[in-house]
Design a protein around this motif. Structure first.
Motif, PDB file in Angstrom:
ATOM      1  N   ALA A  34       0.760  -1.155  -0.014  1.00 50.22           N
ATOM      2  CA  ALA A  34       0.067  -0.088   0.043  1.00 50.22           C
ATOM      3  C   ALA A  34       0.932   1.120   0.112  1.00 50.22           C
ATOM      4  O   ALA A  34       0.343   2.175  -0.521  1.00 50.22           O
ATOM      5  CB  ALA A  34      -0.970   0.082   1.363  1.00 50.22           C
ATOM      6  N   PHE A  35       2.135   0.984   0.525  1.00 53.74           N
ATOM      7  CA  PHE A  35       3.032   2.413   0.545  1.00 53.74           C
ATOM      8  C   PHE A  35       3.531   2.702  -0.739  1.00 53.74           C
ATOM      9  O   PHE A  35       4.299   3.580  -0.956  1.00 53.74           O
ATOM     10  CB  PHE A  35       4.085   2.095   1.680  1.00 53.74           C
ATOM     11  N   ASN A  36       3.099   1.811  -1.777  1.00 54.06           N
ATOM     12  CA  ASN A  36       3.670   2.165  -2.928  1.00 54.06           C
ATOM     13  C   ASN A  36       2.748   3.343  -3.855  1.00 54.06           C
ATOM     14  O   ASN A  36       3.087   3.588  -4.852  1.00 54.06           O
ATOM     15  CB  ASN A  36       3.760   1.016  -4.111  1.00 54.06           C
ATOM     16  N   ASN A  37       1.636   3.657  -3.193  1.00 52.87           N
ATOM     17  CA  ASN A  37       0.492   4.656  -3.826  1.00 52.87           C
ATOM     18  C   ASN A  37       0.806   5.928  -2.950  1.00 52.87           C
ATOM     19  O   ASN A  37       1.234   6.036  -1.826  1.00 52.87           O
ATOM     20  CB  ASN A  37      -0.777   4.113  -3.339  1.00 52.87           C
ATOM     21  N   PRO A  38       0.411   7.035  -3.849  1.00 54.16           N
ATOM     22  CA  PRO A  38       0.825   8.246  -3.057  1.00 54.16           C
ATOM     23  C   PRO A  38      -0.274   8.352  -1.940  1.00 54.16           C
ATOM     24  O   PRO A  38      -1.317   7.988  -2.284  1.00 54.16           O
ATOM     25  CB  PRO A  38       0.321   9.181  -4.597  1.00 54.16           C
ATOM     26  N   PRO A  39       0.102   9.067  -1.159  1.00 58.01           N
ATOM     27  CA  PRO A  39       1.517   9.955  -0.658  1.00 58.01           C
ATOM     28  C   PRO A  39       2.528   9.107  -0.223  1.00 58.01           C
ATOM     29  O   PRO A  39       3.266   9.620   0.290  1.00 58.01           O
ATOM     30  CB  PRO A  39       0.867  10.905   0.307  1.00 58.01           C
ATOM     31  N   TYR A  40       2.598   7.745  -0.497  1.00 57.36           N
ATOM     32  CA  TYR A  40       3.647   7.121  -0.258  1.00 57.36           C
ATOM     33  C   TYR A  40       4.038   6.673   1.282  1.00 57.36           C
ATOM     34  O   TYR A  40       5.386   6.970   1.478  1.00 57.36           O
ATOM     35  CB  TYR A  40       5.114   7.357  -1.006  1.00 57.36           C
ATOM     36  N   ASN A  41       3.137   6.867   1.940  1.00 51.13           N
ATOM     37  CA  ASN A  41       3.288   6.884   3.684  1.00 51.13           C
ATOM     38  C   ASN A  41       4.167   7.928   4.036  1.00 51.13           C
ATOM     39  O   ASN A  41       4.723   7.768   5.107  1.00 51.13           O
ATOM     40  CB  ASN A  41       3.849   5.289   3.984  1.00 51.13           C
ATOM     41  N   HIS A  42       4.185   9.014   3.390  1.00 53.49           N
ATOM     42  CA  HIS A  42       4.952  10.124   3.647  1.00 53.49           C
ATOM     43  C   HIS A  42       6.324   9.729   4.224  1.00 53.49           C
ATOM     44  O   HIS A  42       6.908  10.288   5.180  1.00 53.49           O
ATOM     45  CB  HIS A  42       4.393  10.865   4.915  1.00 53.49           C
TER      46      HIS A  42
END
Ligand SMILES: Cc1cc2nc3c(=O)[nH]c(=O)nc-3n(C[C@H](O)[C@H](O)[C@H](O)COP(=O)(O)OP(=O)(O)OC[C@H]3O[C@@H](n4cnc5c(N)ncnc54)[C@H](O)[C@@H]3O)c2cc1C
Length: 433
Positions: free
Chosen positions: A93-101
């Motif tokens: 999921a961290f591959n999607n914007p906002p990339y887990n900041h």
């Protein structure tokens, strides 16, 4: 450069530039002094930019900012002399914007870009300019003295964002010389490797990044940790250890990083890499109970010089620095409207910090610095004990499993009392929760 501005900012790190960007955007005249040849030239950090605040200032900044990789993989390792127990997490999921900041960045590139954005918004950034002192009249700060020709500049208010080595804040009496137990010395190398090798070695796709933290024998069983963060074509590799521990134990930082890099569980990540840079910096990890005074007439302290670093396992400094810069700017804008730069008005900054994650988090983790010093077993006996237990469990023998388990329980109890273990687990819960 004129000799009077609405606001003068000392330091072009994340705190100073976030403040400058916000103030310039609101139409105030802003002057930033930076002692480096360019913003970022003198700056170093571990490597993860936490970016919720930056994304508010410059939405989708990653499309233009020089970020290296977004972090999708987190790995926490306990090392004994020759073994490792690791907890490895990867979130698609961290591959999607906002990339887990969370992005790895190199400060020399990132700070330069961020300062350029502030200049485009209207701030003036002067480099190779060391601020030597504040100009005061009574209690009130009215400007700064800079080591350059015509270097006396006045402002309605000064935002000090000078970082962890806070000589100016100490000189004016806002803070005392920090306790060496609360100052961590970070030493870091940039090691180059081909992009494909990094991605294969750390199980990453194009653009994905990993953050690996190591405890225990990473620092010879002393308080602190080692880290490896992946950039595009380099690794950021380093260690952090309290200055008091380095002094007491007579340990040399370069020997610590060398021994960390030689550990059997670390060296293969670095195999074939070439050292490109070496640097050292301090991190103020005293937390909530070490905060200095944050305001006085005409002056606000932000970022590391205000001690705003989360000392828990999250190791967040950049986001807090930027948040404090933005809150300082909001307060200055309000003060400008009122035409009042007294401490009473500038205390609006402290209120903003208190109502935000910045001081709420620092308060939550206020016991962490003292706990780390009071549970030394966390870094030596526990990793060793756990590794012995696990090694015993996985060793193939002809003894019955019952006998094996009885023996390893006995071995562990010889090292650590159960009561001490329970007490320490209770104390250490705040490191991560
Ligand atoms: C080893 C290490 C690892 C870290 N890892 C992380 C991490 O992974 N993630 C994270 O979020 N945080 C991390 N941090 C913390 C983070 O780097 C800081 O919290 C953050 O940089 C603070 O920003 P700042 O703007 O307050 O100070 P700084 O970034 O230190 O900027 C201060 C600026 O002021 C300038 N300056 C200082 N004195 C003067 C003067 N007298 N005149 C003119 N200019 C001056 C300096 O040159 C510098 O540009 C790490 C820190 C270290 C040292």
């Amino acid at each position: 450069m004129s000799d009077r501005y609405d606001c003068i900012i000392v330091g072009a790190g994340p705190a100073g530039i976030a403040a400058a960007y916000k103030l310039a955007g609101a139409g105030l005249s802003v002057l930033v002094f930076e002692r480096g040849g360019f913003p970022g030239s003198k700056n170093m950090f571990g490597g993860i930019l936490y970016s919720t605040i930056l994304n508010r200032l410059i939405p989708e900044f990653w499309k233009e900012a020089p970020v290296e990789r977004h972090v999708v993989r987190r790995r926490y390792s306990f090392l004994s002399k020759d073994s490792e127990a690791a907890f490895d997490l990867k979130f698609d999921a961290f591959n999607n914007p906002p990339y887990n900041h969370s992005f790895t960045v190199l400060r020399a590139r990132f700070d330069k870009w961020f300062a350029k954005k502030a200049e485009e918004a209207g701030a003036v950034v002067v480099t190779e300019a060391v601020v030597d002192d504040f100009i005061t009249e009574g209690e009130r700060v009215q400007g700064v003295k800079v080591r350059m020709e015509g270097g006396t500049v006045y402002g309605d208010v000064v935002i000090c964002a000078e970082g962890a080595n806070s000589l100016l804040s100490e000189k004016i009496g806002m803070k005392k010389r920090p306790d060496p137990a609360n100052m961590v010395l970070g030493v870091k190398e940039i090691i180059s490797l081909p992009k494909g090798v990094i991605e294969d070695r750390f199980s990453l796709e194009d653009g994905e990044g990993a953050a690996l933290e190591f405890f225990g024998e990473a620092l010879g069983g002393e308080i602190g940790s080692g880290f490896i963060y992946t950039n595009r074509e380099t690794l950021s590799v380093g260690i952090g250890c309290p200055i008091s521990v380095l002094k007491e134990k007579g340990m040399k930082p370069y020997e610590l990083i060398e021994s960390f890099k030689r550990h059997p569980s670390v060296k293969n990540f670095l195999r074939g890499g070439k050292i490109e840079e070496y640097s050292a910096r301090m991190i103020p990890e005293g937390g909530y109970d070490s905060l200095p005074a944050l305001t006085r007439d005409g002056l606000l302290l932000t970022g590391d010089c205000a001690g705003l670093v989360n000392p828990s396992l999250y190791k967040e400094g950049t986001n807090l620095a930027m948040a404090s810069g933005v809150f300082a700017a909001d307060t200055v804008i309000e003060a400008k409207e009122k035409g009042d730069f007294s401490k009473a008005t500038l205390d609006g900054y402290v209120k903003r910090l208190q109502e935000s994650f910045v001081l709420k988090d620092l308060k939550r983790y206020r016991d962490v610095p003292a706990t780390l010093h009071s549970v030394p077993g966390f870094f030596k006996e526990y990793p060793e004990g756990i590794m012995e237990l696990l090694q015993g469990h996985f060793t193939v023998t002809e003894e019955s499993k019952e006998d094996v388990h009885r023996e390893i329980k006995r071995l562990f109890r010889d090292k650590v009392s159960i009561w001490r273990l329970v007490r320490d687990i209770y104390k250490l819960r705040r490191l991560i929760t």
